[in-house]
Design a protein around this motif. Sequence first.
Motif, PDB file in Angstrom:
ATOM      1  N   TRP A   1      16.944  89.851  23.857  1.00 12.04           N
ATOM      2  CA  TRP A   1      15.578  89.356  23.909  1.00 12.04           C
ATOM      3  C   TRP A   1      15.399  88.324  25.014  1.00 12.04           C
TER       4      TRP A   1
ATOM      5  N   TRP B   1      12.443  97.618  29.105  1.00  8.88           N
ATOM      6  CA  TRP B   1      11.827  96.600  28.261  1.00  8.88           C
ATOM      7  C   TRP B   1      10.859  97.217  27.267  1.00  8.88           C
ATOM      8  N   GLY B   2      10.703  96.502  26.150  1.00  8.73           N
ATOM      9  CA  GLY B   2       9.665  96.862  25.211  1.00  8.73           C
ATOM     10  C   GLY B   2       8.328  96.282  25.641  1.00  8.73           C
TER      11      GLY B   2
ATOM     12  N   THR C   1      19.222  99.780  16.717  1.00 16.07           N
ATOM     13  CA  THR C   1      18.234  98.729  16.495  1.00 16.07           C
ATOM     14  C   THR C   1      18.890  97.358  16.630  1.00 16.07           C
TER      15      THR C   1
ATOM     16  N   LEU D   1      11.875 101.425  24.031  1.00 17.59           N
ATOM     17  CA  LEU D   1      12.049 100.356  23.055  1.00 17.59           C
ATOM     18  C   LEU D   1      10.734 100.079  22.353  1.00 17.59           C
TER      19      LEU D   1
ATOM     20  N   TYR E   1      10.188  89.768  24.364  1.00 19.62           N
ATOM     21  CA  TYR E   1      10.429  91.098  24.902  1.00 19.62           C
ATOM     22  C   TYR E   1      11.861  91.531  24.595  1.00 19.62           C
ATOM     23  N   CYS E   2      11.982  92.728  24.079  1.00 23.12           N
ATOM     24  CA  CYS E   2      13.288  93.327  23.863  1.00 23.12           C
ATOM     25  C   CYS E   2      13.720  94.047  25.140  1.00 23.12           C
TER      26      CYS E   2
ATOM     27  N   THR F   1       6.134  91.316  21.798  1.00 20.34           N
ATOM     28  CA  THR F   1       5.518  90.964  20.520  1.00 20.34           C
ATOM     29  C   THR F   1       5.267  89.461  20.505  1.00 20.34           C
TER      30      THR F   1
ATOM     31  N   SER G   1      12.395  92.967  15.281  1.00 15.24           N
ATOM     32  CA  SER G   1      13.195  94.184  15.349  1.00 15.24           C
ATOM     33  C   SER G   1      12.873  94.926  16.632  1.00 15.24           C
ATOM     34  N   CYS G   2      13.851  95.656  17.120  1.00 10.21           N
ATOM     35  CA  CYS G   2      13.649  96.461  18.326  1.00 10.21           C
ATOM     36  C   CYS G   2      14.463  97.741  18.173  1.00 10.21           C
TER      37      CYS G   2
ATOM     38  N   GLU H   1       9.179  97.301  19.618  1.00  8.48           N
ATOM     39  CA  GLU H   1       9.411  96.028  18.931  1.00  8.48           C
ATOM     40  C   GLU H   1       8.448  95.871  17.769  1.00  8.48           C
ATOM     41  N   SER H   2       8.857  95.064  16.811  1.00  6.25           N
ATOM     42  CA  SER H   2       7.983  94.713  15.694  1.00  6.25           C
ATOM     43  C   SER H   2       8.443  93.378  15.119  1.00  6.25           C
TER      44      SER H   2
END
Length: 120
Positions: free
Chosen positions: A36, A110-111, A78, A4, A95-96, A114, A21-22, A6-7
């Motif tokens: 999330w 998990w991402g 996404t 993943l 966290y995604c 961000t 976004s993820c 994220e941004s």
Amino acid sequence: QVWLVESGGGLVQAGGSLRLSCAASGDTVCISDMGWYRQPPGKEREFVAAIKWSGGNTYYRDSVKGRFTISRDNANNTVYLQMNSLKPEDMAVYYCGVSNSDAVADFGSWGQGTQVTVSS
């Protein structure tokens, strides 16, 4: 395995908006739901929102209902989190997560997280 990325985090004034976004890659055919969590400073990680990949059912923590909207783009694997009317208490690392189980938000991957900073 699913990876993943994220941004979309950043600094915003109270009342403002951000969109996270993820993007998922890897073994995406097994995705059941994505969503999330967030971890405010000095606090435990807490659930924010989730969306089922099939059917699109959505789930939110009470404090974000009516302000946050989770959505998905299945074709691009996404998930998005539109955050409006942000409050200082929304400030956290977001966290995604992704799940392949039937339980909602039972994320196993998990991402990197961000940061969302909300100034008052």
